[in-house]
Design a protein around this motif. Structure first.
Motif, PDB file in Angstrom:
ATOM      1  N   VAL A 311       0.940  -1.220  -0.009  1.00 57.49           N
ATOM      2  CA  VAL A 311       0.019  -0.022   0.074  1.00 57.49           C
ATOM      3  C   VAL A 311       1.024   1.317   0.177  1.00 57.49           C
ATOM      4  N   ARG A 312       0.434   2.149  -0.878  1.00 53.95           N
ATOM      5  CA  ARG A 312       1.365   3.305  -0.974  1.00 53.95           C
ATOM      6  C   ARG A 312       0.161   4.515  -1.180  1.00 53.95           C
ATOM      7  N   GLY A 313      -0.101   5.091  -0.229  1.00 52.61           N
ATOM      8  CA  GLY A 313      -1.263   6.127  -0.200  1.00 52.61           C
ATOM      9  C   GLY A 313      -2.437   5.551  -0.546  1.00 52.61           C
ATOM     10  N   THR A 314      -3.051   5.581  -1.614  1.00 55.45           N
ATOM     11  CA  THR A 314      -4.451   4.926  -1.661  1.00 55.45           C
ATOM     12  C   THR A 314      -4.244   3.554  -2.811  1.00 55.45           C
ATOM     13  N   GLN A 315      -2.819   3.619  -3.083  1.00 58.55           N
ATOM     14  CA  GLN A 315      -2.833   2.574  -4.266  1.00 58.55           C
ATOM     15  C   GLN A 315      -2.108   1.423  -3.983  1.00 58.55           C
ATOM     16  N   ILE A 316      -2.419   0.267  -4.577  1.00 56.58           N
ATOM     17  CA  ILE A 316      -1.813  -0.963  -4.342  1.00 56.58           C
ATOM     18  C   ILE A 316      -0.640  -0.905  -5.579  1.00 56.58           C
ATOM     19  N   VAL A 317       0.713  -1.181  -4.997  1.00 55.02           N
ATOM     20  CA  VAL A 317       1.606  -1.000  -6.107  1.00 55.02           C
ATOM     21  C   VAL A 317       2.680  -2.178  -5.618  1.00 55.02           C
ATOM     22  N   PRO A 318       3.481  -2.797  -6.741  1.00 56.33           N
ATOM     23  CA  PRO A 318       4.520  -3.849  -6.288  1.00 56.33           C
ATOM     24  C   PRO A 318       5.677  -2.959  -5.957  1.00 56.33           C
ATOM     25  N   VAL A 319       6.280  -3.623  -4.905  1.00 53.98           N
ATOM     26  CA  VAL A 319       7.585  -3.321  -4.528  1.00 53.98           C
ATOM     27  C   VAL A 319       8.601  -4.451  -4.482  1.00 53.98           C
ATOM     28  N   SER A 320      10.087  -4.210  -4.378  1.00 51.09           N
ATOM     29  CA  SER A 320      10.630  -5.294  -4.585  1.00 51.09           C
ATOM     30  C   SER A 320      10.783  -5.996  -3.203  1.00 51.09           C
ATOM     31  N   MET A 321      10.867  -7.240  -2.945  1.00 57.20           N
ATOM     32  CA  MET A 321      10.940  -8.011  -1.770  1.00 57.20           C
ATOM     33  C   MET A 321      12.346  -7.743  -1.009  1.00 57.20           C
ATOM     34  N   GLU A 322      13.253  -7.347  -1.795  1.00 64.60           N
ATOM     35  CA  GLU A 322      14.340  -6.720  -1.076  1.00 64.60           C
ATOM     36  C   GLU A 322      14.130  -5.577  -0.079  1.00 64.60           C
ATOM     37  N   GLU A 323      13.478  -4.769  -0.859  1.00 66.17           N
ATOM     38  CA  GLU A 323      12.867  -3.469   0.003  1.00 66.17           C
ATOM     39  C   GLU A 323      12.170  -3.785   1.162  1.00 66.17           C
ATOM     40  N   ALA A 324      11.209  -4.839   1.081  1.00 62.26           N
ATOM     41  CA  ALA A 324      10.332  -5.194   2.028  1.00 62.26           C
ATOM     42  C   ALA A 324      11.049  -6.013   3.210  1.00 62.26           C
ATOM     43  N   CYS A 325      12.178  -6.512   2.752  1.00 59.90           N
ATOM     44  CA  CYS A 325      12.778  -7.397   3.849  1.00 59.90           C
ATOM     45  C   CYS A 325      14.251  -6.822   4.455  1.00 59.90           C
ATOM     46  N   ALA A 326      14.507  -5.402   3.888  1.00 61.45           N
ATOM     47  CA  ALA A 326      15.635  -4.682   4.321  1.00 61.45           C
ATOM     48  C   ALA A 326      15.667  -4.274   5.592  1.00 61.45           C
ATOM     49  N   GLU A 327      14.560  -4.208   6.163  1.00 59.19           N
ATOM     50  CA  GLU A 327      14.403  -3.701   7.823  1.00 59.19           C
ATOM     51  C   GLU A 327      12.997  -4.026   8.240  1.00 59.19           C
ATOM     52  N   VAL A 328      12.944  -4.085   9.538  1.00 59.78           N
ATOM     53  CA  VAL A 328      11.631  -3.929  10.173  1.00 59.78           C
ATOM     54  C   VAL A 328      11.166  -2.649  10.374  1.00 59.78           C
ATOM     55  N   ARG A 329      10.176  -2.235  10.000  1.00 61.73           N
ATOM     56  CA  ARG A 329       9.661  -0.828  10.184  1.00 61.73           C
ATOM     57  C   ARG A 329       9.175  -0.289  11.521  1.00 61.73           C
ATOM     58  N   GLY A 330       9.669   0.551  12.007  1.00 59.05           N
ATOM     59  CA  GLY A 330       9.257   0.925  13.516  1.00 59.05           C
ATOM     60  C   GLY A 330       8.658   2.285  13.319  1.00 59.05           C
ATOM     61  N   VAL A 331       7.740   2.567  14.533  1.00 57.06           N
ATOM     62  CA  VAL A 331       7.167   3.683  14.765  1.00 57.06           C
ATOM     63  C   VAL A 331       7.842   5.077  14.693  1.00 57.06           C
ATOM     64  N   ASP A 332       7.520   5.994  13.956  1.00 53.49           N
ATOM     65  CA  ASP A 332       8.405   7.177  13.538  1.00 53.49           C
ATOM     66  C   ASP A 332       8.233   8.050  15.092  1.00 53.49           C
ATOM     67  N   ASP A 333       9.248   8.867  14.999  1.00 52.43           N
ATOM     68  CA  ASP A 333       9.207   9.652  16.165  1.00 52.43           C
ATOM     69  C   ASP A 333       7.996  10.979  16.119  1.00 52.43           C
ATOM     70  N   ALA A 334       7.536  11.179  15.036  1.00 53.70           N
ATOM     71  CA  ALA A 334       6.707  12.093  15.007  1.00 53.70           C
ATOM     72  C   ALA A 334       5.447  11.527  15.647  1.00 53.70           C
ATOM     73  N   LEU A 335       5.003  10.177  15.238  1.00 55.77           N
ATOM     74  CA  LEU A 335       3.829   9.546  15.966  1.00 55.77           C
ATOM     75  C   LEU A 335       4.052   9.427  17.363  1.00 55.77           C
ATOM     76  N   PHE A 336       5.011   8.953  17.725  1.00 59.76           N
ATOM     77  CA  PHE A 336       5.288   8.721  19.189  1.00 59.76           C
ATOM     78  C   PHE A 336       5.337  10.219  19.951  1.00 59.76           C
ATOM     79  N   ASP A 337       5.694  11.155  19.362  1.00 59.70           N
ATOM     80  CA  ASP A 337       5.554  12.269  20.127  1.00 59.70           C
ATOM     81  C   ASP A 337       4.138  12.743  20.115  1.00 59.70           C
ATOM     82  N   THR A 338       3.421  12.722  19.069  1.00 59.15           N
ATOM     83  CA  THR A 338       2.059  13.017  18.975  1.00 59.15           C
ATOM     84  C   THR A 338       1.175  12.106  20.697  1.00 59.15           C
TER      85      THR A 338
END
Ligand code: F6P
Length: 344
Positions: A311-338
């Motif tokens: 999911v990117r915005g409102t679209q379903i798109v293909p992304v490379s599996m290398e990108e998907a596996c490059a890291e585990v995505r964490g909560v960003d600082d702005a969200l935690f600060d909110t």
């Protein structure tokens, strides 16, 4: 005449609300639109290694959209941990004439799927986890359902905490990342939220609670992701599941004990556990899972490999599996600060 394509589909790792909606999307699109055949592989990688399969047609996936769990079953078995990689899957692939595999799984599953793709098996990934921590996609299906369940639970815990003048620690899932804790914490009005991405100081958390009580509130809710580091000195029992993976759950008890000791307020614990993963998916997750299933079928039939539908915005798109596996995505600082703006 061209022979129709055969698409294999499997669900691996922890289950997640919306898995059946993805399977329904894959099967319906592949069979009805692309005239392909679909082979369901039972119990994740275990079925691919052991040859446990069933054919799936449109009728097999009627009535499953809103059902929790997965009609294919799942397991944490992995061909690169419990087998010999592609070699251990080859027989089932050949026997069933599978042209491409749709793998619905979390980060560990997708890493193995990527390796299989690199070894020559066409694979399309579908990101799955209530933890919402897969890289390359804005959101994963199942997360919305888990957050809804957890925030409903926090509402309920708040009313009983208030009635009894207690602090309640609510432990939610989140193995290495605190997305559920942050979203459910914001939605439920948590007084403090602890997540694995952020170090915490129990003295500071205790002070947030004390200050709130000084201002006249007699109860507090502290939301804790199961994957946070236990407080110093806490003795945690180390448990593993049947496949040798660490079993989490229970850190909330150590945090509650530390808070009670520091504040002298009666502190109770509620570990939500698998209730966050069970049962019917929300409408949001049903729609998202259906869209991902349809897109995965399209890419698999088109012969794409090494891609994950995202999911990117409102679209379903293909992304490379290398990108998907490059890291585990964490909560960003702005969200935690909110979230932190509302503490106390
Ligand atoms: O990965 C998703 C998840 O829900 C984690 O948050 C949790 O630690 C894990 O699954 C627990 O799964 P199980 O009890 O099936 O091993």
């Amino acid at each position: 005449m061209a022979t129709s394509k055969v698409i294999g589909v499997l669900t691996a790792g922890g289950d997640c609300p919306g898995l059946n909606a993805v399977i329904r999307g894959v099967v319906t699109r592949a069979t009805e639109v692309h005239d392909a055949e679909v082979v369901g592989i039972m119990n994740g990688w275990e079925g691919l290694m052991g040859g446990h399969t069933r054919s799936l047609d449109r009728d097999d996936v009627r009535g499953i959209l809103g059902r929790g769990g997965t009609i294919l079953g799942t397991s944490r078995m992995d061909p690169y941990v419990h087998g010999s990689g592609y070699e251990s899957c080859e027989r089932t692939v050949q026997r069933n004439g599978i042209d491409a595999l749709v793998v619905i799984g979390g980060d560990g599953t997708l890493r193995s799927a990527l390796r299989l793709a690199e070894e020559g098996l066409p694979v399309v990934g579908v990101p799955k986890t209530i933890d919402n921590d897969i890289n390359g996609t804005d959101v994963t299906f199942g997360f919305d359902t888990a957050v809804q369940i957890a925030s409903d639970a926090i509402d309920r815990l708040a009313s009983t905490a208030e009635a009894h003048n207690r602090v309640i620690v609510c432990e939610v899932m989140g193995r290495t990342k605190g997305w559920i804790a942050v979203y459910a914490g914001i939605a439920g009005g948590a007084d403090a939220i602890l997540i694995p991405e952020r170090d915490y100081d129990l003295d500071e958390v205790a002070e947030i609670v004390r200050a709130r009580h000084r201002r006249g509130k007699s109860y507090s809710i502290v939301v804790v992701a199961e994957g946070v580091t236990p407080p110093e000195g806490a003795v945690m029992e180390e448990k593993t599941d049947a496949f040798g993976f660490a079993r989490l759950g229970g850190v909330g008890y150590a945090i509650a004990a530390g808070l009670e000791e520091r504040t002298s307020f009666e502190t109770r614990v509620s570990v939500l556990g698998h209730i966050q993963r069970g049962g019917t998916p929300t409408a949001f997750d049903r729609v998202l899972a259906s869209r991902l299933g349809v897109a995965a079928a399209d890419y698999a039939v088109a012969g794409e490999t090494g891609v994950m539908v995202a999911v990117r915005g409102t679209q379903i798109v293909p992304v490379s599996m290398e990108e998907a596996c490059a890291e585990v995505r964490g909560v960003d600082d702005a969200l935690f600060d909110t979230a932190a703006s509302f503490f106390g």
